[in-house]
Design a protein around this motif. Structure first.
Motif, PDB file in Angstrom:
ATOM      1  N   GLN A 187      -0.885  14.406  -0.659  1.00 18.06           N
ATOM      2  CA  GLN A 187       0.141  14.964   0.238  1.00 18.06           C
ATOM      3  C   GLN A 187       0.241  16.479   0.069  1.00 18.06           C
ATOM      4  OE1 GLN A 187       3.284  16.315  -0.771  1.00 18.06           O
ATOM      5  NE2 GLN A 187       4.051  16.573   1.319  1.00 18.06           N
ATOM      6  N   ARG A 188       0.189  16.922  -1.181  1.00 14.82           N
ATOM      7  CA  ARG A 188       0.351  18.353  -1.460  1.00 14.82           C
ATOM      8  C   ARG A 188      -0.839  19.156  -0.928  1.00 14.82           C
ATOM      9  NH1 ARG A 188       1.414  17.453  -6.327  1.00 14.82           N
ATOM     10  NH2 ARG A 188      -0.686  17.897  -7.018  1.00 14.82           N
ATOM     11  N   LYS A 189      -2.035  18.621  -1.125  1.00 18.44           N
ATOM     12  CA  LYS A 189      -3.224  19.305  -0.628  1.00 18.44           C
ATOM     13  C   LYS A 189      -3.169  19.433   0.892  1.00 18.44           C
ATOM     14  CE  LYS A 189      -6.450  17.901  -4.229  1.00 18.44           C
ATOM     15  NZ  LYS A 189      -7.362  19.055  -4.330  1.00 18.44           N
ATOM     16  N   PHE A 246       2.106  -3.499  -9.069  1.00 21.53           N
ATOM     17  CA  PHE A 246       2.762  -2.199  -8.919  1.00 21.53           C
ATOM     18  C   PHE A 246       3.311  -1.628 -10.222  1.00 21.53           C
ATOM     19  CE2 PHE A 246       6.023  -5.343  -8.120  1.00 21.53           C
ATOM     20  CZ  PHE A 246       7.185  -4.828  -8.672  1.00 21.53           C
ATOM     21  N   ILE A 247       3.741  -2.479 -11.112  1.00 24.96           N
ATOM     22  CA  ILE A 247       4.318  -1.933 -12.349  1.00 24.96           C
ATOM     23  C   ILE A 247       3.259  -1.180 -13.143  1.00 24.96           C
ATOM     24  CG2 ILE A 247       5.423  -2.517 -14.561  1.00 24.96           C
ATOM     25  CD1 ILE A 247       7.445  -3.858 -13.104  1.00 24.96           C
ATOM     26  N   GLU A 248       2.043  -1.724 -13.188  1.00 28.38           N
ATOM     27  CA  GLU A 248       0.958  -1.035 -13.888  1.00 28.38           C
ATOM     28  C   GLU A 248       0.436   0.145 -13.049  1.00 28.38           C
ATOM     29  OE1 GLU A 248       0.925  -4.204 -13.026  1.00 28.38           O
ATOM     30  OE2 GLU A 248       1.191  -5.333 -14.900  1.00 28.38           O
ATOM     31  N   ARG A 249       0.236  -0.113 -11.760  1.00 30.83           N
ATOM     32  CA  ARG A 249      -0.359   0.905 -10.899  1.00 30.83           C
ATOM     33  C   ARG A 249       0.532   2.139 -10.767  1.00 30.83           C
ATOM     34  NH1 ARG A 249      -1.570   4.575  -8.335  1.00 30.83           N
ATOM     35  NH2 ARG A 249      -2.701   4.766  -6.372  1.00 30.83           N
ATOM     36  N   TYR A 250       1.826   1.892 -10.632  1.00 33.24           N
ATOM     37  CA  TYR A 250       2.733   3.007 -10.339  1.00 33.24           C
ATOM     38  C   TYR A 250       3.617   3.367 -11.528  1.00 33.24           C
ATOM     39  CZ  TYR A 250       1.185   2.797  -5.502  1.00 33.24           C
ATOM     40  OH  TYR A 250       0.420   2.849  -4.366  1.00 33.24           O
ATOM     41  N   GLN A 251       3.134   3.046 -12.726  1.00 34.95           N
ATOM     42  CA  GLN A 251       3.864   3.353 -13.956  1.00 34.95           C
ATOM     43  C   GLN A 251       4.269   4.825 -14.007  1.00 34.95           C
ATOM     44  OE1 GLN A 251       1.410   2.630 -17.352  1.00 34.95           O
ATOM     45  NE2 GLN A 251       3.116   2.549 -18.817  1.00 34.95           N
ATOM     46  N   GLN A 252       3.296   5.691 -13.805  1.00 35.89           N
ATOM     47  CA  GLN A 252       3.597   7.125 -13.844  1.00 35.89           C
ATOM     48  C   GLN A 252       4.514   7.521 -12.697  1.00 35.89           C
ATOM     49  OE1 GLN A 252      -0.715   8.446 -14.294  1.00 35.89           O
ATOM     50  NE2 GLN A 252       0.376  10.093 -15.352  1.00 35.89           N
ATOM     51  N   ALA A 253       4.337   6.863 -11.557  1.00 32.29           N
ATOM     52  CA  ALA A 253       5.160   7.190 -10.391  1.00 32.29           C
ATOM     53  C   ALA A 253       6.628   6.880 -10.669  1.00 32.29           C
ATOM     54  CB  ALA A 253       4.673   6.413  -9.170  1.00 32.29           C
ATOM     55  N   ASN A 308       8.963   5.014  -4.824  1.00 36.73           N
ATOM     56  CA  ASN A 308       8.309   5.587  -5.993  1.00 36.73           C
ATOM     57  C   ASN A 308       6.934   6.163  -5.695  1.00 36.73           C
ATOM     58  OD1 ASN A 308       7.846   2.585  -5.720  1.00 36.73           O
ATOM     59  ND2 ASN A 308       6.229   3.135  -7.169  1.00 36.73           N
ATOM     60  N   ARG A 309       6.269   5.643  -4.661  1.00 40.27           N
ATOM     61  CA  ARG A 309       4.886   6.073  -4.431  1.00 40.27           C
ATOM     62  C   ARG A 309       4.772   7.558  -4.096  1.00 40.27           C
ATOM     63  NH1 ARG A 309       2.610   0.902  -0.973  1.00 40.27           N
ATOM     64  NH2 ARG A 309       3.524  -0.655  -2.364  1.00 40.27           N
ATOM     65  N   ARG A 310       5.887   8.131  -3.613  1.00 42.37           N
ATOM     66  CA  ARG A 310       5.858   9.580  -3.377  1.00 42.37           C
ATOM     67  C   ARG A 310       5.588  10.356  -4.664  1.00 42.37           C
ATOM     68  NH1 ARG A 310       9.905  11.923   1.151  1.00 42.37           N
ATOM     69  NH2 ARG A 310       9.893  10.184   2.630  1.00 42.37           N
ATOM     70  N   PHE A 311       5.818   9.703  -5.791  1.00 42.61           N
ATOM     71  CA  PHE A 311       5.658  10.376  -7.089  1.00 42.61           C
ATOM     72  C   PHE A 311       4.374   9.987  -7.800  1.00 42.61           C
ATOM     73  CE2 PHE A 311      10.118  10.061  -5.980  1.00 42.61           C
ATOM     74  CZ  PHE A 311      10.502  11.390  -6.066  1.00 42.61           C
ATOM     75  N   ASP A 312       3.595   9.108  -7.181  1.00 49.01           N
ATOM     76  CA  ASP A 312       2.302   8.737  -7.764  1.00 49.01           C
ATOM     77  C   ASP A 312       1.430   9.988  -7.836  1.00 49.01           C
ATOM     78  OD1 ASP A 312       0.128   6.866  -8.509  1.00 49.01           O
ATOM     79  OD2 ASP A 312      -0.720   7.554  -6.618  1.00 49.01           O
ATOM     80  N   PRO A 313       0.827  10.267  -8.992  1.00 45.69           N
ATOM     81  CA  PRO A 313       0.037  11.503  -9.114  1.00 45.69           C
ATOM     82  C   PRO A 313      -1.064  11.603  -8.064  1.00 45.69           C
ATOM     83  CG  PRO A 313       0.326  10.477 -11.273  1.00 45.69           C
ATOM     84  CD  PRO A 313       0.898   9.521 -10.258  1.00 45.69           C
ATOM     85  N   THR A 314      -1.704  10.490  -7.780  1.00 42.44           N
ATOM     86  CA  THR A 314      -2.828  10.524  -6.846  1.00 42.44           C
ATOM     87  C   THR A 314      -2.351  10.710  -5.409  1.00 42.44           C
ATOM     88  OG1 THR A 314      -4.112   9.120  -8.336  1.00 42.44           O
ATOM     89  CG2 THR A 314      -4.825   9.189  -6.059  1.00 42.44           C
ATOM     90  N   ILE A 364       7.160  -1.522   4.093  1.00 45.25           N
ATOM     91  CA  ILE A 364       8.158  -0.448   4.157  1.00 45.25           C
ATOM     92  C   ILE A 364       7.748   0.742   3.293  1.00 45.25           C
ATOM     93  CG2 ILE A 364       9.645  -1.364   2.306  1.00 45.25           C
ATOM     94  CD1 ILE A 364      12.029  -0.538   4.226  1.00 45.25           C
ATOM     95  N   HIS A 365       7.095   0.452   2.148  1.00 43.16           N
ATOM     96  CA  HIS A 365       6.566   1.528   1.298  1.00 43.16           C
ATOM     97  C   HIS A 365       5.562   2.386   2.077  1.00 43.16           C
ATOM     98  CE1 HIS A 365       8.091   1.165  -2.737  1.00 43.16           C
ATOM     99  NE2 HIS A 365       7.882  -0.134  -2.765  1.00 43.16           N
ATOM    100  N   ASP A 366       4.745   1.722   2.885  1.00 39.06           N
ATOM    101  CA  ASP A 366       3.695   2.444   3.604  1.00 39.06           C
ATOM    102  C   ASP A 366       4.277   3.238   4.767  1.00 39.06           C
ATOM    103  OD1 ASP A 366       1.543   1.247   1.975  1.00 39.06           O
ATOM    104  OD2 ASP A 366       2.405  -0.580   2.808  1.00 39.06           O
ATOM    105  N   PHE A 367       5.339   2.708   5.367  1.00 35.84           N
ATOM    106  CA  PHE A 367       6.030   3.499   6.395  1.00 35.84           C
ATOM    107  C   PHE A 367       6.548   4.792   5.772  1.00 35.84           C
ATOM    108  CE2 PHE A 367       6.978  -0.850   8.363  1.00 35.84           C
ATOM    109  CZ  PHE A 367       5.960  -0.740   9.299  1.00 35.84           C
ATOM    110  N   ASP A 368       7.102   4.665   4.580  1.00 40.52           N
ATOM    111  CA  ASP A 368       7.597   5.880   3.919  1.00 40.52           C
ATOM    112  C   ASP A 368       6.451   6.833   3.587  1.00 40.52           C
ATOM    113  OD1 ASP A 368       9.828   7.418   2.703  1.00 40.52           O
ATOM    114  OD2 ASP A 368       8.552   7.181   0.943  1.00 40.52           O
ATOM    115  N   MET A 369       5.340   6.282   3.085  1.00 40.27           N
ATOM    116  CA  MET A 369       4.186   7.150   2.769  1.00 40.27           C
ATOM    117  C   MET A 369       3.693   7.867   4.015  1.00 40.27           C
ATOM    118  SD  MET A 369       3.688   7.212  -0.363  1.00 40.27           S
ATOM    119  CE  MET A 369       2.120   8.070  -0.503  1.00 40.27           C
ATOM    120  N   LEU A 370       3.655   7.154   5.121  1.00 39.57           N
ATOM    121  CA  LEU A 370       3.206   7.740   6.379  1.00 39.57           C
ATOM    122  C   LEU A 370       4.101   8.929   6.750  1.00 39.57           C
ATOM    123  CD1 LEU A 370       2.293   5.690   9.534  1.00 39.57           C
ATOM    124  CD2 LEU A 370       3.647   7.763   9.691  1.00 39.57           C
TER     125      LEU A 370
END
Lengths: 330, 330, 330, 330
Positions: A132-134, A276-283, A121-127, A173-179
């Motif tokens: 990543q996009r920048k 994570f549920i609060e932090r990544y709600q939007q994600a 899900n973190r790939r979809f976190d706005p921040t 594992i989430h961070d491996f994916d983010m990397l």
């Protein structure tokens, strides 16, 4: 409209049910859980049906997609069954604790061409995704070094941890994916160290609570991940990307912001999100929409099953590096 | 090289002596103070002479400029004498507590065409002056509203305050100058309110310790100044400029920055600078260099004597508004 | 469970419908709007009934409360009718543009002892209310000065503004309420200045787009409000409270936080919330819960009808001050 | 008063001369440099003598201390001579590029009991040292993980780099010392990776420009250092200390702070300090005072010669780890 069946009515399943209900492009037809009363309660809340079995769900042709939020050991079974039934699949991470099992699963489903997305899900976190996009847009030039800070607020129960597969497969594992998401490259070297600085008891089953990793990507970019099972000031999730023309920081969003200045300095009462549920709600919400949009537009959803496999391979390598005290080449 | 005589060996005089000594473009030939031992001590520190009288200084043709840092009531006398002796003048603010005296002084010196600069040092503060320059460069469009926060760390001694001319002439006069500097316009309306929220004793001599002002400039820009004689968290000096294409903030520079995050939030131990000598250290230095450069390049120094007069007029108007409870038109 | 009828199916009505639907303590029985199709559409969305008339709503004994989100000119009529029908009332601000009408309304309902709450939602904003609570708890001592910054993102349409009652009654009324909420005192003096710095056309109907106010409370606290109809960098809503032992700041919460550092400095891409629905989302939610809890616990809801009246009186005073160029004593 | 002889009149020597001159507890009697005109020019600036030889300096009994700011290859010779002459010594880092040479030096001087301090100035930086003190005071409990970010603004000239001993001995050695200073422990494991992401030419002499290190201390604390020879946004020097009761951050102090908010977000024009002389100005000053105070109070100065040796050993281990691709145990 995409018609979902939800597998799993636990904490994370409840969150997904709420998101499906809130989406204007989705409906929820079934909730399934091995614990029938949980399935029934959640189904009742959203005026939908509790399924008695996974087969009941899969044979219903009106079901477009299954969202797998059950315990990790059931994922592969449900993925294979779902794929054979022609259902699109959104599966929580990790696919399985064993890379071999994951690979065998892939062998069974890869030719079925079923849309399948893994819940990074973190790939979809706005921040984070903005960072990543920048970077991808070249806003600060070419990436050179990446630092990921990933600290959970508190230790999970010992029983959970014992069966978690270890800190790398369960949490990092989430961070491996983010990397992989941020560098856009594969890792060629993994070095991991760890300590039991919070709970020595973890050593009994070969786990640690505090880790630091250095990873090198194919082009020589240097990446660091630091992780901890306990972080008293909240759920600390940050990324720093050093590039040849500048630096990007994705910092912790603060729920609100009141500060007190007095003779002692300035105190911000703002606390980090608890978990994570609060932090990544939007994600989570954007993850669901991304999956739905992929189905509607008939494009492959992302992150894919193989993204899930790659993260798993990195987790295995990190564990091996930690255990053997050596750098693992991939 | 500009050769200075320093008049006044008190706290602010000592600072100026140090700045002159440190400047590569200036020398210090004399220190004068009515309290001879103070002059001697300061002169000794910088291997220069203590003057026995102001006349001794003024008749020395090697002296290019006098820096007046004596008590306010002596400023005008020294300005007139200095101007008549053909010396360039850098005079601490305010010129005098009485606008009439200031005006009469101007009448005596204006035709002498002596370079004279008034010590509104904040115009040279890197932070505030950067805001002014960005605004002048149109970086955020046309200014609409301006907010100046000006809070001293603590009450001066009662004896000082009794003879200070009141909070507007003594303290807020700097902010009147900043307002003119930043807006580039003259004020057409002043409204001031005040209270004795810190020390009711000030009421005995008609002064207040807490003020708020609204000022309107010729083109209708709206300006607010808030001031206080006591600010427990340090010397709070900020400016906000709202313009049609954006907003500029000049915030308090922090001496250093360590923060502590724990379950209660994040605590920055950084404290504001204690008072003006620390806060505006660079401003005083740049003020001196600006004055010297004006002399070397034979251009009029700024802020000018009339800038000093205009700030004085605003202070008078503010006092009148406070006393009468009405808006003063200028 | 509190059973609501919603009056008004416009933008703000839709938001209230969503909040009522999401509340675990509330049900929505009716939606009424003079534009029947709007009422029907909103009712359909939440599986409830569209009312044909206000009378239909009021005679239904199962309706506990009405939420008035219709145009301002209808508020008083609905308040009086609702109160006479024994319904609890949550009414959007302002009660009416005319203080006389408000006062007459109060005469008609004050003896009916109906629970009535005025929609000053900002009192429920987590950030602002935290500041108020800290101040009330004496965390920084006794308040001395208060600064409220209140800047809308952009001009409303000219037709709306023409009938808005002017910037004080339409927009700054929220800030008058915040001032009373935070100081806990009544205002004894109001001084307002204004300019048309954005749209000179407002002058045709005696309005301005940029204002600054100074207000003095009964104990001599000094308050400043600055307001603008247009703020290109977003909806700027901040509060600073200067007290004898410190300072509290309620700053703009940022949706998320990615920053770019390069040779030009550091650029934060985080933008402010676009407008009040996004900025005060949590405040609206907590406002509703507060109203519901007051009804359930049988305590008077707050802010009260008289709070609404007092803010109105301040708006009138500000308008009079602006028009006459004088300070208004209350 | 401590009477100094300064050895070395280059860039860093000039800075030390200025600091000695400014100190109220120190005098400067000699400047020595192999390039006589440089020594003479610097001596003239401070009204002191240029020494013709190191022997002239050492035989002058009025000289209490020598400050060694010459090229690295001369340090050991001057240390040994100075120690034998009974002079106190403040020596710039590194002692020597070869740990063996350093060790042999120590053998020659250790029994002379001369006060000797190595120039790890960052221990005296107000921000970093405040972090260390808070940690030592237990303000956030027991340290678990430490992250040091150490990025130079730009590549030094190729000729300098060729003889620098490599990035670990030349640049990261400061961070090795900080790590020992902050953790208060010795390192037991070093793992280093590096890449030439800025200038591939460095590979010719076995150096890299971008590094990441993981270090484990005796009690199992995990430490990370990231370093780069080029950082376009300025001299980036930060420390994060994660402990069991909280986290401490030492961030980059900003010279001043003006920000611009517009439709694109908020832009801070504040830039980091350009390089170490500006960034660590206060640290150098406090370092000198600390050395002087140790001499006056007859206590051993710190950081000591052996601190210098330990940092050197870590640099060697890092280089070995990088070269061999393995973790080095100490």
């Amino acid at each position: 409209m995409i018609n979902f069946a939800l597998l799993g009515a636990g904490r994370i399943g409840k969150m997904h049910a709420e998101l499906i209900a809130a989406s204007s492009k989705a409906t929820l037809s079934y909730v399934f859980d091995t614990h029938a009363p949980s399935a029934q309660a959640l189904a009742d809340k959203y005026n939908t049906a509790a399924a008695n079995s996974i087969d009941e769900v899969l044979k219903d042709v009106s079901v477009d997609a299954i969202l797998i939020a059950t315990t990790t050991d059931t994922h592969v079974d449900f993925i294979v069954k779902g794929a054979k039934a022609g259902k699109a699949i959104l599966c929580e991470k990790p696919i399985d604790l064993s890379t071999q099992v994951v690979t065998e699963c892939w062998e069974q489903i890869k030719d079925l061409n079923i849309p399948i997305q893994i819940g990074f899900n973190r790939r979809f976190d706005p921040t984070h995704s903005s960072l990543q996009r920048k970077l991808a847009d070249g806003e600060v030039g070419v990436l050179q070094q990446l630092i990921i800070t990933s600290r959970d607020p508190d230790m999970a129960p010992a029983e959970y941890l014992r069966h978690s597969g270890g800190i790398f497969r369960d949490m990092i594992i989430h961070d491996f994916d983010m990397l992989r998401f941020i560098t856009g490259e594969e890792v060629v070297e993994v070095h991991a160290v760890g300590s039991t600085l919070i709970d020595e008891g973890l050593a009994k089953f070969g786990d640690v609570d505090s880790v630091m990793l250095t990873l090198k990507t194919s082009s020589g970019k240097l990446c660091h991940i630091n992780g901890s099972r306990r972080c008293v000031y909240g759920y600390d999730q940050r990324i720093e990307a050093f590039a040849d023309n500048g630096m990007l920081q994705s910092t912790n969003p603060l729920p609100h912001s009141v500060s007190t200045s007095n003779a002692a300095g300035t105190q911000s009462q703002s606390q980090l999100n608890p978990f994570f549920i609060e932090r990544y709600q939007q994600a989570y919400q954007r993850q669901l929409e991304s999956f739905i949009d992929a189905l509607i537009n008939n494009i492959p959803p992302s992150p894919s099953f193989t993204d899930g496999m790659q993260a798993q391979i990195l987790a295995d390598a990190a564990q091996e590096s930690l255990d053997a005290g050596i750098t693992i080449k991939l």
